[in-house]
Design a protein around this motif. Structure first.
Motif, PDB file in Angstrom:
ATOM      1  N   PHE A  11      40.030  48.053  32.647  1.00  0.00           N
ATOM      2  CA  PHE A  11      40.668  46.806  33.032  1.00  0.00           C
ATOM      3  C   PHE A  11      39.767  45.644  32.617  1.00  0.00           C
ATOM      4  O   PHE A  11      38.545  45.706  32.811  1.00  0.00           O
ATOM      5  CB  PHE A  11      40.920  46.760  34.544  1.00  0.00           C
ATOM      6  N   ILE A  12      40.378  44.611  32.060  1.00  0.00           N
ATOM      7  CA  ILE A  12      39.619  43.460  31.575  1.00  0.00           C
ATOM      8  C   ILE A  12      40.031  42.230  32.366  1.00  0.00           C
ATOM      9  O   ILE A  12      41.220  41.985  32.574  1.00  0.00           O
ATOM     10  CB  ILE A  12      39.876  43.210  30.069  1.00  0.00           C
ATOM     11  N   GLU A  13      39.060  41.466  32.781  1.00  0.00           N
ATOM     12  CA  GLU A  13      39.340  40.209  33.472  1.00  0.00           C
ATOM     13  C   GLU A  13      39.650  39.124  32.443  1.00  0.00           C
ATOM     14  O   GLU A  13      38.842  38.844  31.560  1.00  0.00           O
ATOM     15  CB  GLU A  13      38.146  39.794  34.323  1.00  0.00           C
ATOM     16  N   CYS A  14      40.831  38.535  32.537  1.00  0.00           N
ATOM     17  CA  CYS A  14      41.267  37.502  31.596  1.00  0.00           C
ATOM     18  C   CYS A  14      41.267  36.148  32.296  1.00  0.00           C
ATOM     19  O   CYS A  14      42.033  35.940  33.246  1.00  0.00           O
ATOM     20  CB  CYS A  14      42.661  37.811  31.050  1.00  0.00           C
ATOM     21  N   GLU A  15      40.419  35.269  31.846  1.00  0.00           N
ATOM     22  CA  GLU A  15      40.384  33.925  32.416  1.00  0.00           C
ATOM     23  C   GLU A  15      41.560  33.083  31.933  1.00  0.00           C
ATOM     24  O   GLU A  15      41.972  32.140  32.593  1.00  0.00           O
ATOM     25  CB  GLU A  15      39.068  33.243  32.074  1.00  0.00           C
ATOM     26  N   GLU A  16      42.091  33.415  30.762  1.00  0.00           N
ATOM     27  CA  GLU A  16      43.268  32.754  30.219  1.00  0.00           C
ATOM     28  C   GLU A  16      44.321  33.811  29.916  1.00  0.00           C
ATOM     29  O   GLU A  16      43.993  34.941  29.569  1.00  0.00           O
ATOM     30  CB  GLU A  16      42.938  31.967  28.954  1.00  0.00           C
ATOM     31  N   ILE A  17      45.581  33.418  30.025  1.00  0.00           N
ATOM     32  CA  ILE A  17      46.676  34.373  29.790  1.00  0.00           C
ATOM     33  C   ILE A  17      47.545  33.960  28.610  1.00  0.00           C
ATOM     34  O   ILE A  17      48.702  34.353  28.517  1.00  0.00           O
ATOM     35  CB  ILE A  17      47.540  34.534  31.052  1.00  0.00           C
ATOM     36  N   THR A  18      47.003  33.177  27.706  1.00  0.00           N
ATOM     37  CA  THR A  18      47.743  32.848  26.488  1.00  0.00           C
ATOM     38  C   THR A  18      47.734  34.046  25.553  1.00  0.00           C
ATOM     39  O   THR A  18      46.890  34.956  25.682  1.00  0.00           O
ATOM     40  CB  THR A  18      47.118  31.639  25.791  1.00  0.00           C
ATOM     41  N   GLY A  19      48.661  34.064  24.593  1.00  0.00           N
ATOM     42  CA  GLY A  19      48.722  35.171  23.659  1.00  0.00           C
ATOM     43  C   GLY A  19      47.449  35.323  22.851  1.00  0.00           C
ATOM     44  O   GLY A  19      46.986  36.441  22.614  1.00  0.00           O
ATOM     45  N   MET A  20      46.847  34.205  22.459  1.00  0.00           N
ATOM     46  CA  MET A  20      45.611  34.251  21.682  1.00  0.00           C
ATOM     47  C   MET A  20      44.461  34.829  22.500  1.00  0.00           C
ATOM     48  O   MET A  20      43.710  35.696  22.023  1.00  0.00           O
ATOM     49  CB  MET A  20      45.242  32.846  21.191  1.00  0.00           C
ATOM     50  N   LEU A 415      46.033  49.979  41.343  1.00  0.00           N
ATOM     51  CA  LEU A 415      44.987  49.052  41.766  1.00  0.00           C
ATOM     52  C   LEU A 415      44.902  48.944  43.282  1.00  0.00           C
ATOM     53  O   LEU A 415      43.812  48.775  43.843  1.00  0.00           O
ATOM     54  CB  LEU A 415      45.241  47.670  41.158  1.00  0.00           C
ATOM     55  N   ARG A 416      46.053  49.033  43.946  1.00  0.00           N
ATOM     56  CA  ARG A 416      46.046  48.824  45.396  1.00  0.00           C
ATOM     57  C   ARG A 416      45.305  49.934  46.139  1.00  0.00           C
ATOM     58  O   ARG A 416      44.902  49.743  47.293  1.00  0.00           O
ATOM     59  CB  ARG A 416      47.489  48.727  45.904  1.00  0.00           C
ATOM     60  N   PHE A 417      45.123  51.099  45.495  1.00  0.00           N
ATOM     61  CA  PHE A 417      44.394  52.181  46.152  1.00  0.00           C
ATOM     62  C   PHE A 417      42.877  52.008  46.030  1.00  0.00           C
ATOM     63  O   PHE A 417      42.125  52.543  46.840  1.00  0.00           O
ATOM     64  CB  PHE A 417      44.799  53.532  45.541  1.00  0.00           C
ATOM     65  N   ILE A 418      42.447  51.304  45.005  1.00  0.00           N
ATOM     66  CA  ILE A 418      41.007  51.123  44.770  1.00  0.00           C
ATOM     67  C   ILE A 418      40.549  49.741  45.216  1.00  0.00           C
ATOM     68  O   ILE A 418      39.616  49.603  45.999  1.00  0.00           O
ATOM     69  CB  ILE A 418      40.666  51.336  43.283  1.00  0.00           C
ATOM     70  N   LYS A 419      41.241  48.727  44.740  1.00  0.00           N
ATOM     71  CA  LYS A 419      40.841  47.352  45.060  1.00  0.00           C
ATOM     72  C   LYS A 419      41.639  46.867  46.272  1.00  0.00           C
ATOM     73  O   LYS A 419      42.547  46.042  46.168  1.00  0.00           O
ATOM     74  CB  LYS A 419      41.075  46.435  43.857  1.00  0.00           C
ATOM     75  N   SER A 420      41.294  47.389  47.421  1.00  0.00           N
ATOM     76  CA  SER A 420      41.967  47.019  48.660  1.00  0.00           C
ATOM     77  C   SER A 420      41.342  45.754  49.231  1.00  0.00           C
ATOM     78  O   SER A 420      40.394  45.193  48.663  1.00  0.00           O
ATOM     79  CB  SER A 420      41.873  48.170  49.665  1.00  0.00           C
ATOM     80  N   LEU A 422      39.470  45.505  51.629  1.00  0.00           N
ATOM     81  CA  LEU A 422      38.078  45.752  52.008  1.00  0.00           C
ATOM     82  C   LEU A 422      37.146  45.753  50.811  1.00  0.00           C
ATOM     83  O   LEU A 422      35.926  45.744  50.980  1.00  0.00           O
ATOM     84  CB  LEU A 422      37.969  47.104  52.736  1.00  0.00           C
ATOM     85  N   ARG A 423      37.710  45.785  49.602  1.00  0.00           N
ATOM     86  CA  ARG A 423      36.893  45.837  48.385  1.00  0.00           C
ATOM     87  C   ARG A 423      37.304  44.746  47.408  1.00  0.00           C
ATOM     88  O   ARG A 423      37.334  44.951  46.196  1.00  0.00           O
ATOM     89  CB  ARG A 423      37.049  47.202  47.703  1.00  0.00           C
ATOM     90  N   THR A 424      37.650  43.599  47.891  1.00  0.00           N
ATOM     91  CA  THR A 424      38.172  42.547  47.024  1.00  0.00           C
ATOM     92  C   THR A 424      37.123  42.009  46.068  1.00  0.00           C
ATOM     93  O   THR A 424      37.459  41.433  45.037  1.00  0.00           O
ATOM     94  CB  THR A 424      38.718  41.392  47.862  1.00  0.00           C
ATOM     95  N   THR A 425      35.840  42.159  46.394  1.00  0.00           N
ATOM     96  CA  THR A 425      34.790  41.616  45.521  1.00  0.00           C
ATOM     97  C   THR A 425      34.323  42.605  44.475  1.00  0.00           C
ATOM     98  O   THR A 425      33.496  42.264  43.637  1.00  0.00           O
ATOM     99  CB  THR A 425      33.584  41.180  46.367  1.00  0.00           C
ATOM    100  N   MET A 426      34.820  43.835  44.525  1.00  0.00           N
ATOM    101  CA  MET A 426      34.388  44.834  43.557  1.00  0.00           C
ATOM    102  C   MET A 426      34.945  44.525  42.172  1.00  0.00           C
ATOM    103  O   MET A 426      36.109  44.168  42.017  1.00  0.00           O
ATOM    104  CB  MET A 426      34.848  46.224  43.991  1.00  0.00           C
ATOM    105  N   GLY A 427      34.119  44.648  41.170  1.00  0.00           N
ATOM    106  CA  GLY A 427      34.566  44.398  39.802  1.00  0.00           C
ATOM    107  C   GLY A 427      33.604  45.021  38.818  1.00  0.00           C
ATOM    108  O   GLY A 427      32.638  45.697  39.186  1.00  0.00           O
ATOM    109  N   GLY A 428      33.867  44.797  37.544  1.00  0.00           N
ATOM    110  CA  GLY A 428      32.970  45.278  36.502  1.00  0.00           C
ATOM    111  C   GLY A 428      32.985  46.778  36.341  1.00  0.00           C
ATOM    112  O   GLY A 428      34.010  47.458  36.496  1.00  0.00           O
ATOM    113  N   GLU A 429      31.811  47.350  36.055  1.00  0.00           N
ATOM    114  CA  GLU A 429      31.688  48.765  35.726  1.00  0.00           C
ATOM    115  C   GLU A 429      32.063  49.691  36.883  1.00  0.00           C
ATOM    116  O   GLU A 429      32.771  50.683  36.665  1.00  0.00           O
ATOM    117  CB  GLU A 429      30.252  49.048  35.266  1.00  0.00           C
ATOM    118  N   PRO A 430      31.630  49.435  38.145  1.00  0.00           N
ATOM    119  CA  PRO A 430      32.044  50.335  39.236  1.00  0.00           C
ATOM    120  C   PRO A 430      33.558  50.393  39.419  1.00  0.00           C
ATOM    121  O   PRO A 430      34.126  51.460  39.656  1.00  0.00           O
ATOM    122  CB  PRO A 430      31.359  49.735  40.467  1.00  0.00           C
ATOM    123  N   PHE A 431      34.200  49.236  39.305  1.00  0.00           N
ATOM    124  CA  PHE A 431      35.652  49.193  39.473  1.00  0.00           C
ATOM    125  C   PHE A 431      36.363  50.015  38.405  1.00  0.00           C
ATOM    126  O   PHE A 431      37.239  50.835  38.694  1.00  0.00           O
ATOM    127  CB  PHE A 431      36.123  47.743  39.439  1.00  0.00           C
TER     128      PHE A 431
END
Length: 470
Positions: A11-20, A415-420, A422-431
């Motif tokens: 999963f990749i965090e996208c700061e922008e959602i434009t096609g480019m 996603l709802r099973f992992i990023k609940s 209680l784990r809203t701040t989890m991201g990056g490699e562990p996620f």
């Protein structure tokens, strides 16, 4: 050459959602994990503007950089759109809108829900068999048409208790507020109307065909040929229903049964020859009227939408169909040129492709049980990859042609099973690691190797193996 498989990368965090921006993120991700984007041959997305836009969408921008990555629209989304557009008939729209209002009527009021539960008990007390289980009537899903079919079936089972509940509320039982009384009166009149009953039974009948197809098109192991066969089969069956009077007879019987539950009958509405907005279809009986006014128009609209939206899938499958050994008799020069134009850059020896096809047809003409699927052809022991490198390469690429993006959406739903919460701040490699373990459960995990890696990274922690000394 192994059978193609589908895997989630990350999963990749996208700061922008434009096609480019999305296109650049995808390319960066592929490069980071060691996948060369130039080897991409198929991309499948839904119809969102930033994803499937013809000029600035992610798919078109990716194809501009890598021309061999052909964009394919998700077949399951296409089916949903076909069903949605086929419901543009005014009578059907009114029916679906009424059911939506009914769901809202019960959703936000525990008092109304309890009265509906009491209506279930009242109906079951009058019956010695075929008792109705208590259910909740849910609001229509706007996007998931399989869920709409389930909602229609639920409404069919709950029809009598719903009528009793609305009738009790409209008679001001237990001092209902005026808003509830007015809404209950309106819904009761709509649900008892013969035109509503005719529309409901019509769409419920045809949704039964579509729901099974929709579930099948969501499979991750589906190839383009199998997808086309299923769509073509359903379309053929539905087209045959237009002249099948027995099918409509059974639908009309359900209409009459439903009307009797509402203490009414299927009658032709009042007609006015000067009003163009009114359905003034000439008919000698109510059965003939609702067939001409609702059943046939909806059926024709559904067939038209299936033809319109799955024509591209049929063109892609025509190439695959002609290379399958059981259908080699359909191979002609026009199809040969189309296959060579589409897959020529990936062929190991493009110049000898016509001669190779002649040998391919000759060897399978002697067999009594040729395979009839793409995967079956590729995995058959009689398919020699050394003798037919171009043909096996084309079949392999056809297997890579995506039919649906539903498997990706299922990964998003996980996603709802992992990023609940209680784990809203989890991201990056562990996620991403937890998501891959959760989704790809068929991948074997070497626990001892994981422990060795942990020990090598944290040698000091292993000194506290038994701090109590016991």
């Amino acid at each position: 050459m192994e059978k193609p498989i589908e895997r989630l990368i990350e999963f990749i965090e996208c700061e922008e959602i434009t096609g480019m921006a999305i296109c650049e993120s995808i390319i960066s991700c592929m490069n980071a994990v060691g996948l060369d984007p130039s080897y991409c041959r198929s991309q499948t997305m839904d119809g969102a503007g930033n994803m499937a836009g013809k000029h600035s969408g992610c798919a078109s921008r990716f194809k501009n950089q890598y021309p061999l990555a052909v964009y394919h629209y998700c077949s399951c989304h296409d089916l949903n759109l076909a069903i949605s557009k086929s419901c543009s008939l005014k009578e059907v729209q009114i029916c679906l809108d009424t059911l939506k209002k009914l769901g809202i009527f019960f959703k936000y009021s525990p008092k109304r829900t309890r009265r509906l539960e009491k209506a279930f008990d009242e109906v079951n007390e009058e019956r010695t068999e075929n008792k109705i289980d208590r259910k909740k009537f849910k609001v229509f899903s706007e996007t998931r048409w399989v869920e709409k079919h389930n909602t229609l079936q639920t409404f069919q089972d709950m029809y009598k208790p719903i009528l009793l509940c609305l009738e009790a509320i409209s008679l001001r039982e237990r001092n209902w507020d005026s808003k509830a009384v007015v809404e209950a009166n309106g819904l009761l009149a709509k649900l008892s109307d013969p035109q509503f009953i005719a529309s409901f039974q019509t769409i419920r009948n045809f949704f039964g065909y579509m729901s099974r197809l929709s579930k099948k098109l969501q499979g991750s192991t589906l190839d383009v040929l199998e997808g086309y066969r299923m769509v073509a089969h359903v379309r053929e069956v539905i087209s045959g229903l237009r002249l099948n009077n027995e099918e409509y007879d059974s639908v009309y019987e359900r209409m009459e049964e439903m009307a009797r539950l509402a203490d009414g009958a299927m009658t032709v509405p009042r007609q006015c020859l000067r009003q163009t907005e009114r359905s003034n279809v000439p008919a000698s009986s109510a059965k003939e009227y609702f067939k001409r006014n609702t059943y046939i128009p909806y059926l024709d609209s559904l067939i038209q939408q299936l033809d319109l939206r799955f024509s591209t899938l049929a063109q892609q499958s025509a190439q695959a169909l002609c290379l399958v050994p059981s259908n080699l008799s359909r191979l002609n020069q026009e199809v040969l040129h189309a296959i060579e134009a589409s897959f020529g850059p990936d062929m190991p020896d493009r110049s000898s492709f016509p001669q190779e096809l002649n040998l391919w047809k000759q060897i399978w003409s002697r067999q009594t049980d040729p395979p009839d699927t793409l995967s079956g052809t590729l995995l058959d022991d009689r398919t020699c990859r050394t003798m037919f490198p171009n043909v096996t390469k084309v079949i392999h690429l056809l297997l890579l042609t995506s039919v649906t993006s539903s498997s990706v959406e299922r990964a998003n739903s996980s996603l709802r099973f992992i990023k609940s919460y209680l784990r809203t701040t989890m991201g990056g490699e562990p996620f991403n690691a937890l998501m891959l373990l959760f989704i790809h459960r068929d991948i074997q995990v070497d626990i001892s190797k994981i422990i060795d890696i942990f020990v090598s990274r944290n040698p000091r922690r292993m000194l506290l193996e038994n701090p109590t000394g016991d």
